[in-house]
Design a protein around this motif. Structure first.
Motif, PDB file in Angstrom:
ATOM      1  N   THR A 127      -1.389   7.785  -2.249  1.00  0.00           N
ATOM      2  CA  THR A 127      -1.216   8.437  -3.540  1.00  0.00           C
ATOM      3  C   THR A 127      -1.483   9.939  -3.423  1.00  0.00           C
ATOM      4  O   THR A 127      -2.083  10.392  -2.455  1.00  0.00           O
ATOM      5  CB  THR A 127      -2.109   7.756  -4.603  1.00  0.00           C
ATOM      6  OG1 THR A 127      -1.670   8.134  -5.888  1.00  0.00           O
ATOM      7  CG2 THR A 127      -3.574   8.133  -4.438  1.00  0.00           C
ATOM      8  N   HIS A 179      -0.414   0.842  -7.947  1.00  0.00           N
ATOM      9  CA  HIS A 179      -0.813   1.396  -6.640  1.00  0.00           C
ATOM     10  C   HIS A 179       0.095   0.993  -5.482  1.00  0.00           C
ATOM     11  O   HIS A 179      -0.208   1.296  -4.345  1.00  0.00           O
ATOM     12  CB  HIS A 179      -2.247   0.986  -6.317  1.00  0.00           C
ATOM     13  CG  HIS A 179      -2.524  -0.483  -6.483  1.00  0.00           C
ATOM     14  ND1 HIS A 179      -2.948  -1.036  -7.670  1.00  0.00           N
ATOM     15  CD2 HIS A 179      -2.423  -1.514  -5.626  1.00  0.00           C
ATOM     16  CE1 HIS A 179      -3.109  -2.341  -7.529  1.00  0.00           C
ATOM     17  NE2 HIS A 179      -2.787  -2.660  -6.296  1.00  0.00           N
ATOM     18  N   GLU A 198       0.831  -1.206   0.000  1.00  0.00           N
ATOM     19  CA  GLU A 198       0.000   0.000   0.000  1.00  0.00           C
ATOM     20  C   GLU A 198       0.866   1.256   0.000  1.00  0.00           C
ATOM     21  O   GLU A 198       2.043   1.223   0.333  1.00  0.00           O
ATOM     22  CB  GLU A 198      -0.913   0.019   1.234  1.00  0.00           C
ATOM     23  CG  GLU A 198      -2.001  -1.037   1.176  1.00  0.00           C
ATOM     24  CD  GLU A 198      -2.940  -1.017   2.375  1.00  0.00           C
ATOM     25  OE1 GLU A 198      -3.878  -1.819   2.371  1.00  0.00           O
ATOM     26  OE2 GLU A 198      -2.719  -0.224   3.321  1.00  0.00           O
ATOM     27  N   LYS A 227      -2.949   7.212 -14.021  1.00  0.00           N
ATOM     28  CA  LYS A 227      -1.650   6.563 -14.255  1.00  0.00           C
ATOM     29  C   LYS A 227      -0.700   7.538 -14.938  1.00  0.00           C
ATOM     30  O   LYS A 227       0.491   7.601 -14.614  1.00  0.00           O
ATOM     31  CB  LYS A 227      -1.832   5.298 -15.120  1.00  0.00           C
ATOM     32  CG  LYS A 227      -2.503   4.141 -14.389  1.00  0.00           C
ATOM     33  CD  LYS A 227      -2.885   3.006 -15.349  1.00  0.00           C
ATOM     34  CE  LYS A 227      -3.851   2.040 -14.673  1.00  0.00           C
ATOM     35  NZ  LYS A 227      -4.363   0.997 -15.594  1.00  0.00           N
ATOM     36  N   ARG A 265       2.938   4.326  -6.238  1.00  0.00           N
ATOM     37  CA  ARG A 265       2.155   5.399  -5.621  1.00  0.00           C
ATOM     38  C   ARG A 265       1.142   6.049  -6.572  1.00  0.00           C
ATOM     39  O   ARG A 265       0.820   7.225  -6.453  1.00  0.00           O
ATOM     40  CB  ARG A 265       3.107   6.465  -5.040  1.00  0.00           C
ATOM     41  CG  ARG A 265       2.523   7.205  -3.850  1.00  0.00           C
ATOM     42  CD  ARG A 265       3.562   7.976  -3.077  1.00  0.00           C
ATOM     43  NE  ARG A 265       4.268   8.965  -3.850  1.00  0.00           N
ATOM     44  CZ  ARG A 265       5.246   9.738  -3.370  1.00  0.00           C
ATOM     45  NH1 ARG A 265       5.626   9.615  -2.085  1.00  0.00           N
ATOM     46  NH2 ARG A 265       5.876  10.610  -4.122  1.00  0.00           N
ATOM     47  N   PRO A 301      -2.687   5.350  -8.961  1.00  0.00           N
ATOM     48  CA  PRO A 301      -4.044   4.874  -8.694  1.00  0.00           C
ATOM     49  C   PRO A 301      -4.079   3.348  -8.676  1.00  0.00           C
ATOM     50  O   PRO A 301      -3.152   2.712  -9.195  1.00  0.00           O
ATOM     51  CB  PRO A 301      -4.808   5.377  -9.922  1.00  0.00           C
ATOM     52  CG  PRO A 301      -3.793   5.319 -11.019  1.00  0.00           C
ATOM     53  CD  PRO A 301      -2.500   5.751 -10.368  1.00  0.00           C
ATOM     54  N   ARG A 302      -5.127   2.764  -8.099  1.00  0.00           N
ATOM     55  CA  ARG A 302      -5.272   1.311  -8.155  1.00  0.00           C
ATOM     56  C   ARG A 302      -5.426   0.905  -9.614  1.00  0.00           C
ATOM     57  O   ARG A 302      -6.296   1.417 -10.324  1.00  0.00           O
ATOM     58  CB  ARG A 302      -6.506   0.912  -7.336  1.00  0.00           C
ATOM     59  CG  ARG A 302      -6.672  -0.561  -7.073  1.00  0.00           C
ATOM     60  CD  ARG A 302      -7.505  -0.797  -5.828  1.00  0.00           C
ATOM     61  NE  ARG A 302      -6.736  -0.385  -4.648  1.00  0.00           N
ATOM     62  CZ  ARG A 302      -5.820  -1.137  -4.044  1.00  0.00           C
ATOM     63  NH1 ARG A 302      -5.585  -2.367  -4.457  1.00  0.00           N
ATOM     64  NH2 ARG A 302      -5.153  -0.672  -3.011  1.00  0.00           N
TER      65      ARG A 302
END
Ligand SMILES: *Cc1c(COP(=O)(O)O)cnc(C)c1O
Length: 422
Positions: A45, A235, A42, A276, A239, A241-242
């Motif tokens: 972001t 992600h 994790e 992204k 760092r 977006p998912r």
């Protein structure tokens, strides 16, 4: 305390319309701010990435690729995807990039779809020793539609056994070899994997989900010159977006693009594609390169501090952002350690260690990582305190003591706030 000013006026509208979900957002922001975030996969972001991710680009259908869409009105979102692709190619020195995979697992599925047929043999790191579900688990498509063969780490060093990789490759002649893992703290020898793949004419797929951010920040060597295809998530350390992404050699570009769409996915998440692009631009800054090397310095400082205080890091330490801790010496299971840490607001996960005598849901280890706390601004000098908070918590047997530790955790992270208040 929850803080609705983090979001703009849209949030006030959400609060009015759907207070239950608004409360979830506020509580999660609060949870991220007040705990010690040590999940190795994790990160926190940037507001810029979040702005692109939570945007009207979510509304647009854009099946296909820039300039070759199945829907009208794609001329604006095309610009986002073109930027994401050119930034990815430039940042990683890759000949081809596909920025559409919804996740790391989707990127991996696309790589299978591009290079293998059901029943083909695929060689990857054993799941029990750090591999991923998509590397041949019996509960995943990869274990059900393919024939997985697994290499391991050496019992003594806990480093990948490259002799075994080679001998399994020569014996089984897999169609594809996967390098990369979810819980392997050391650098991967991509040149060795390339050489073995060439000997048997196999595709080399590097699953770089965990460490690609360190590559982006030029803190560790890149798999791109060695691999046929590199799949990753956007992600984790990176760092962003998912989401997922695929880099490949030009010769595989067509197959990769066809595998992502239409073989595996429908319309891309254009909001995610734009986000992204945002993170890929962030990655080119010196601030990001400093970040990536600090992530490793912090992980190494934390590993040596934990080691000093009596918790053994698997393989003796780390070259990356993650540490796998062997709890057998202190007689606590991974499951119990995770429970205790949850009560103390230290967020990490139980994890099997190599040759773990416990089943995966119990396990003998925990995995910790430094991406989030480094984003928050912690440096080596904070790692002593982080280590002692982890150790005290894992050794604490009285549940009543965790409130006190949680208060100390809160005091530490308050000095390095996630999403600082204006
Ligand atoms: C995280 C991870 C994935 C899966 O990513 P998701 O976005 O959760 O699907 C795949 N492979 C590896 C090695 C990972 O660490």
């Amino acid at each position: 305390m929850a803080d609705s000013t983090f979001w703009g006026p849209d949030f006030q509208a959400l609060e009015q319309q759907d207070p239950e979900i608004a409360k979830v957002l506020l509580d999660e922001l609060d949870r991220q701010r007040t705990g010690l975030q040590l999940i190795a996969s994790e990160n926190l972001t940037s507001p810029a990435v979040l702005a692109a991710f939570g945007s009207v680009l979510s509304n647009k259908y854009a099946e296909g690729y820039p300039g070759r869409r199945y829907y009208g009105g794609c001329e604006v979102v095309d610009r986002a995807e073109e930027l994401a692709i050119s930034r990815a190619k430039h940042l990683f020195g890759a000949e081809h990039a596909n920025v559409q995979p919804h996740s790391g697992a989707s990127a991996n599925l696309a790589a299978y779809a591009a290079f293998t047929k059901p029943g083909d043999k695929v060689l990857a790191l054993s799941l029990a020793q750090g591999g991923h579900l998509t590397h041949g688990s019996p509960v995943n498509f990869s274990g059900q539609w393919f024939e997985p063969i697994h290499y391991t780490v050496k019992r003594d060093s806990e480093y990948i056994d490259y002799d075994e990789v080679r001998s399994l490759a020569l014996e089984h002649r897999p169609r594809m070899i996967i390098a990369g893992a979810t819980a392997y703290p050391r650098l991967v020898d991509f040149a060795a994997f390339r050489q073995i793949s060439d000997e048997i004419n196999a595709i080399l797929m590097v699953d770089a989900a965990h460490f690609i951010g360190l590559v982006a920040g030029k803190a560790i060597p890149s798999p791109v010159p060695y691999a046929d295809v590199v799949c990753f998530t956007t992600h984790k350390v990176l760092r962003g977006p998912r989401g997922g992404m695929i880099l490949s050699r030009a010769e595989h570009a067509k197959e990769i693009d066809k595998a992502v769409f239409p073989k595996m996915q429908g319309g891309p998440l254009m909001n995610a594609v734009a986000a992204k692009a945002v993170v890929l631009k962030e990655c080119t800054t010196t601030a990001y390169q400093d970040y990536a090397s600090q992530v490793i310095k912090n992980a190494q400082a934390l590993a040596s501090e934990l080691d000093k205080q009596g918790l053994r890091p698997v393989s003796g330490g780390t070259d990356t952002h993650l540490i796998l801790l062997d709890l057998q010496g202190i007689g606590v299971t991974g499951k119990e350690a995770e429970r205790r840490c949850d009560l103390a607001k230290i967020t990490l996960n139980k994890n099997s260690i190599p040759y773990d005598p416990q089943p995966p849901m119990v396990s003998s280890g925990v995995r910790v990582g430094t991406p989030s706390i480094t984003t928050q601004g912690m440096r080596e000098s904070q790692m002593t305190e982080v280590a002692s908070l982890i150790l005290r918590t894992i050794k604490e047997t009285e549940d009543s003591k965790f409130t006190q530790i949680a208060a100390e955790v809160n005091a530490l992270v308050a000095q390095y706030p996630a999403y600082p208040r204006a």
